[in-house]
Write an enzyme that holds these catalytic residues in place. Sequence first.
Site, mmCIF file in Angstrom:
data_model
loop_
_atom_site.group_PDB
_atom_site.id
_atom_site.type_symbol
_atom_site.label_atom_id
_atom_site.label_comp_id
_atom_site.label_asym_id
_atom_site.label_seq_id
_atom_site.Cartn_x
_atom_site.Cartn_y
_atom_site.Cartn_z
ATOM 1 N N SER A 1 0.744 -1.330 0.020
ATOM 2 C CA SER A 1 0.032 -0.263 0.061
ATOM 3 C C SER A 1 0.885 1.133 0.081
ATOM 4 O O SER A 1 2.201 1.253 0.630
ATOM 5 C CB SER A 1 -0.835 -0.071 1.198
ATOM 6 O OG SER A 1 -1.531 1.034 1.567
ATOM 7 N N TYR B 1 -3.550 -2.254 9.368
ATOM 8 C CA TYR B 1 -3.410 -2.211 8.143
ATOM 9 C C TYR B 1 -1.834 -1.749 7.696
ATOM 10 O O TYR B 1 -1.136 -2.076 6.840
ATOM 11 C CB TYR B 1 -4.347 -1.359 7.466
ATOM 12 C CG TYR B 1 -4.570 -1.488 5.938
ATOM 13 C CD1 TYR B 1 -3.377 -0.507 5.227
ATOM 14 C CD2 TYR B 1 -5.252 -2.454 5.024
ATOM 15 C CE1 TYR B 1 -3.729 -0.505 3.657
ATOM 16 C CE2 TYR B 1 -5.294 -2.447 3.702
ATOM 17 C CZ TYR B 1 -4.423 -1.722 3.146
ATOM 18 O OH TYR B 1 -4.485 -1.800 1.656
HETATM 19 C C1 GCO Z 1 -7.765 3.698 4.214
HETATM 20 C C2 GCO Z 1 -7.782 2.779 2.795
HETATM 21 C C3 GCO Z 1 -6.415 2.747 2.188
HETATM 22 C C4 GCO Z 1 -6.423 2.241 0.899
HETATM 23 C C5 GCO Z 1 -4.967 1.854 0.419
HETATM 24 C C6 GCO Z 1 -4.234 3.408 0.187
HETATM 25 O O1 GCO Z 1 -8.685 3.268 4.748
HETATM 26 O O2 GCO Z 1 -6.937 4.470 4.032
HETATM 27 O O3 GCO Z 1 -8.367 1.703 2.799
HETATM 28 O O4 GCO Z 1 -5.809 1.794 2.805
HETATM 29 O O5 GCO Z 1 -7.076 0.855 0.748
HETATM 30 O O6 GCO Z 1 -4.167 1.147 0.864
HETATM 31 O O7 GCO Z 1 -3.056 3.088 -0.329
#
Ligand code: GCO
Length: 254
Positions: free
Chosen positions: A145, A158
């Site tokens: 990401s 994440y």
């Molecule tokens: C968030 C998004 C991001 C995108 C992506 C950005 O909640 O900010 O889901 O995580 O999916 O990864 O690069």
Amino acid sequence: MSKLFDLTGRAILVTGASRGIGFAMAETLAQHGAAVVLNARDPEALEAKAEVIRGQGLKAEIATFDVTDADASREAMERIERDHGRLYGLINNAGVQHRSPILEFTTADFERVVSINLTSCFTNSREAIRLMTPHGGGRIINTVSMLGPQARPTVPAYIAAKEGLRAMTRALAVEVGAQGILVNAIAPGYIATELNQALLDNKEFSDWVVSKTPAGRWGQPSELGGGAVYLMSEAGAFVNGQILSIDGGMSVQV
Ligand code: GCO
């Protein structure tokens, strides 16, 4: 015609391929000759997407399993080896998102995101490497990401997992390069996918994304396919341990 981007005869497993970026990558790989195997947990959704690819006269199969089930993942890859002679490529794309203020973010929430977005990529890569090595090589792409080196509030699991996946990409690249296996990553920016629907529907957030992206818009899933073809093809034959950003320039804007 140049064969530089020709993937004919290359069996490639794409996880999280029933929608969004995963399906877009699988479709583009198939359009360049690959025999793609689409993975997700929902067989009906997978079959419907495989039909979209087959409807173009292209090759697509499905492999229904949960990427956190290491045995099921390994069995699926072994089946591809039996059916196609070798597993040429793996795209670790399956991933989840969990957004919550830190004080409401449970340990279970954190562990679930890391399990799917990082640990499963390790176990699947290990089993793919086990199969690829006797054939003299293969390709692995991890979907990371833009978030990782950059951060925003409410998505710590994440960000941690995706940054860890960047590091794991480099770790595996240096370990298995000598076996002819190239390991790279694709770092999407803000892409208009179902995973991001809540953000797309939030005008303030969506306007922020547009303002922070030099290209002045959200990306489309189809715009990730070319990067996958490049890294799976002869064009990428000497690219190893790299992160290919596909984000409209967002990651480089202050
Ligand atoms: C968030 C998004 C991001 C995108 C992506 C950005 O909640 O900010 O889901 O995580 O999916 O990864 O690069």
